[in-house]
Design an enzyme around this catalytic site. Structure first.
Site, PDB file in Angstrom:
ATOM      1  N   ALA A  13      -1.888 -27.265  32.504  1.00 35.81           N
ATOM      2  CA  ALA A  13      -2.139 -28.221  31.432  1.00 35.81           C
ATOM      3  C   ALA A  13      -3.239 -29.185  31.865  1.00 35.81           C
ATOM      4  O   ALA A  13      -3.251 -29.649  33.009  1.00 35.81           O
ATOM      5  CB  ALA A  13      -0.859 -28.989  31.117  1.00 35.81           C
ATOM      6  N   GLN A  65       0.535 -19.223  26.703  1.00 34.44           N
ATOM      7  CA  GLN A  65       1.878 -19.680  27.066  1.00 34.44           C
ATOM      8  C   GLN A  65       2.403 -20.674  26.029  1.00 34.44           C
ATOM      9  O   GLN A  65       1.692 -21.596  25.640  1.00 34.44           O
ATOM     10  CB  GLN A  65       1.854 -20.357  28.435  1.00 34.44           C
ATOM     11  CG  GLN A  65       3.253 -20.688  28.932  1.00 34.44           C
ATOM     12  CD  GLN A  65       3.257 -21.491  30.217  1.00 34.44           C
ATOM     13  OE1 GLN A  65       2.866 -22.656  30.243  1.00 34.44           O
ATOM     14  NE2 GLN A  65       3.702 -20.865  31.298  1.00 34.44           N
ATOM     15  N   CYS A  95       8.298 -25.994  33.195  1.00 36.98           N
ATOM     16  CA  CYS A  95       7.676 -27.321  33.181  1.00 36.98           C
ATOM     17  C   CYS A  95       8.685 -28.405  33.573  1.00 36.98           C
ATOM     18  O   CYS A  95       9.748 -28.531  32.966  1.00 36.98           O
ATOM     19  CB  CYS A  95       7.076 -27.639  31.818  1.00 36.98           C
ATOM     20  SG  CYS A  95       6.272 -29.244  31.825  1.00 36.98           S
ATOM     21  N   GLY A 219      -3.277 -21.389  41.315  1.00 35.47           N
ATOM     22  CA  GLY A 219      -3.513 -22.521  40.426  1.00 35.47           C
ATOM     23  C   GLY A 219      -4.418 -23.564  41.048  1.00 35.47           C
ATOM     24  O   GLY A 219      -5.645 -23.508  40.937  1.00 35.47           O
TER      25      GLY A 219
HETATM   26  C1  LIG Z   1      -2.259 -29.816  36.720  1.00 38.93           C
HETATM   27  C2  LIG Z   1      -1.252 -28.705  36.599  1.00 38.93           C
HETATM   28  C3  LIG Z   1      -0.836 -28.298  35.344  1.00 38.93           C
HETATM   29  C4  LIG Z   1       0.102 -27.261  35.223  1.00 38.93           C
HETATM   30  N1  LIG Z   1       0.437 -26.830  33.968  1.00 38.93           N
HETATM   31  C5  LIG Z   1       1.259 -25.751  33.836  1.00 38.93           C
HETATM   32  C6  LIG Z   1       1.507 -25.191  32.547  1.00 38.93           C
HETATM   33  O1  LIG Z   1       0.989 -25.649  31.516  1.00 38.93           O
HETATM   34  N2  LIG Z   1       2.352 -24.128  32.487  1.00 38.93           N
HETATM   35  C7  LIG Z   1       2.942 -23.582  33.610  1.00 38.93           C
HETATM   36  O2  LIG Z   1       3.693 -22.625  33.490  1.00 38.93           O
HETATM   37  N3  LIG Z   1       2.680 -24.067  34.829  1.00 38.93           N
HETATM   38  C8  LIG Z   1       1.842 -25.125  34.973  1.00 38.93           C
HETATM   39  N4  LIG Z   1       1.546 -25.583  36.226  1.00 38.93           N
HETATM   40  C9  LIG Z   1       2.097 -24.891  37.406  1.00 38.93           C
HETATM   41  C10 LIG Z   1       1.118 -23.823  37.923  1.00 38.93           C
HETATM   42  O3  LIG Z   1       0.934 -22.805  36.965  1.00 38.93           O
HETATM   43  C11 LIG Z   1       1.604 -23.192  39.259  1.00 38.93           C
HETATM   44  O4  LIG Z   1       2.795 -22.494  39.033  1.00 38.93           O
HETATM   45  C12 LIG Z   1       1.819 -24.249  40.337  1.00 38.93           C
HETATM   46  O5  LIG Z   1       0.751 -25.177  40.373  1.00 38.93           O
HETATM   47  C13 LIG Z   1       1.970 -23.620  41.720  1.00 38.93           C
HETATM   48  O6  LIG Z   1       0.839 -22.864  42.062  1.00 38.93           O
HETATM   49  P1  LIG Z   1      -0.366 -23.428  43.002  1.00 38.93           P
HETATM   50  O7  LIG Z   1       0.261 -23.883  44.284  1.00 38.93           O
HETATM   51  O8  LIG Z   1      -1.261 -22.228  43.159  1.00 38.93           O
HETATM   52  O9  LIG Z   1      -1.012 -24.553  42.280  1.00 38.93           O
HETATM   53  C14 LIG Z   1       0.638 -26.637  36.377  1.00 38.93           C
HETATM   54  C15 LIG Z   1       0.226 -27.072  37.623  1.00 38.93           C
HETATM   55  C16 LIG Z   1      -0.702 -28.081  37.762  1.00 38.93           C
HETATM   56  C17 LIG Z   1      -1.143 -28.502  39.142  1.00 38.93           C
END
Ligand SMILES: Cc1cc2nc3c(=O)[nH]c(=O)nc-3n(C[C@H](O)[C@H](O)[C@H](O)COP(=O)(O)O)c2cc1C
Length: 339
Positions: A13, A65, A95, A219
């Site tokens: 997001a 999503q 979330c 992410g």
């Molecule tokens: C700023 C931000 C926004 C996120 N928004 C969503 C989202 O809209 N939907 C979702 O399923 N996960 C969301 N996540 C979680 C990520 O998809 C991911 O699962 C999480 O950051 C862990 O992965 P990473 O360590 O590679 O960042 C968000 C994460 C961050 C940092």
């Protein structure tokens, strides 16, 4: 549905705008995902929400999503996102943010498995594309709810599961416990995607091997650093040059202005300047200077002045963008003007 690489760009997001997703595909993500889109916003035809459903021809395969807590409304939202061009509908059961959980959506549904299953069933029977679920390990620290809920969601119609093995309570603290991902893989016969703390090829390979997951999702590691996607795929090892960094940032900026309009894009983009220009690529005061400029046009001019060699690269990137973009939905006109 065929996904060309075992690398998925995470939904984020406030980050996963169209420019981010297209760039992710270009750097090798096999599947990209929109940020979570409110099912209530879709139901009420909220203009900003509908703006998230803008899909370009070079984003596919694309997951959109959705989040919500009411099976019927989620099913209708799913139909609309498929009409907008989604190749896959992803449901958010992860979330942790209070604004979402207090409505009974997001991670809360991990503690209401019956409702979670009814949502998946309703969505899966409303659309003819695959339906996937993205979840956390549970609400509280140490929770193993995902292992109980996951197989039930598959029985309800989920064609794939993504697990970010932190609790909702943890938010982003601590580490992702991928031992749970391995357990989930052993419990279900659909592809499982591992999400959390993956920022290099070495980690990606180790997690694929350790968990048996079908793919990894990345992410935060991609924020301002699309090159990490190529690195994870084993296609690049070198750091990008300053010219490459500026070229990607300028293209990102231009595309975001086209998508959101100058006013929204100007504020939205500020966090990206630090993400792109950090990592020792440019001196810190340069970012401070950019965030104080009044228009994105000024930011672009300042960036190009700092790396004039970026200009031909920007032209090449612009030339690769698809002509006559495909927006399938009939949306209110102001959205196209960045409303
Ligand atoms: C700023 C931000 C926004 C996120 N928004 C969503 C989202 O809209 N939907 C979702 O399923 N996960 C969301 N996540 C979680 C990520 O998809 C991911 O699962 C999480 O950051 C862990 O992965 P990473 O360590 O590679 O960042 C968000 C994460 C961050 C940092």
């Amino acid at each position: 549905m065929e996904i060309p690489t075992r690398l998925v760009l995470a939904p984020m997001a406030g980050v996963s705008v169209q420019a981010f997703r297209r760039q992710g595909r270009r750097f090798g993500a096999g599947l990209v995902c929109s940020e979570m889109v409110s099912c209530a916003g879709i139901e009420h035809r909220n203009e900003r929400t509908l703006g998230y459903l803008r899909v370009a021809s070079d984003e596919h395969p694309l997951a959109i999503q959705i989040f919500g807590h009411e099976p019927r409304a989620m099913a209708e939202a799913a139909q609309l996102v498929v009409a907008a061009g989604a190749d896959l509908v992803d449901i958010n059961f992860g979330c942790p943010v209070r604004k979402v959980t207090k409505t009974g959506a997001g991670a809360t549904l991990l503690e209401d498995p019956d409702r979670a299953c009814r949502i998946v069933e309703a969505v899966a029977s409303a659309v003819d594309v695959p339906v996937s679920v993205k979840m956390r390990r549970g609400l509280r620290d140490g929770s193993r709810a995902c292992l109980d809920v996951g197989p039930r969601l598959v029985a309800a119609g989920a064609a794939s599961l993504t697990l970010h093995p932190r609790s909702a309570e943890q938010m982003y603290t601590g580490t992702a416990d991928h031992a749970l991902t391995a357990e989930l893989v052993s419990l279900v016969d659909v592809p499982v995607v591992a999400s959390g703390d993956i920022t290099s090829r070495k980690q990606a390979c180790a997690i694929l091997e350790r968990t048996g997951a079908a793919a990894v999702m990345v992410g935060r590691g991609v924020q301002g650093n699309p090159w990490v996607l190529a690195e994870i795929l084993g296609e690049a090892t070198e750091e990008p040059s300053r010219e490459e960094v500026v070229a990607e940032l300028v293209l990102f900026l231009r595309e975001t202005v086209r998508e959101l309009g100058e006013r929204r894009a100007h504020g939205f983009l500020k966090k990206f300047y630090g993400w792109y220009l950090g990592r020792g690529r440019f001196p810190r005061p340069f970012k401070q200077e950019l965030v104080q400029l009044e228009t994105t046009g000024e930011v672009e001019r300042r960036l190009i002045a700092a790396a004039p060699g970026a200009l031909p690269l920007i032209e090449e990137l612009e030339a690769e963008l698809p002509v006559g973009d495909s927006v399938l939905l009939e949306l209110p006109v102001s959205i196209y003007g960045g409303g």
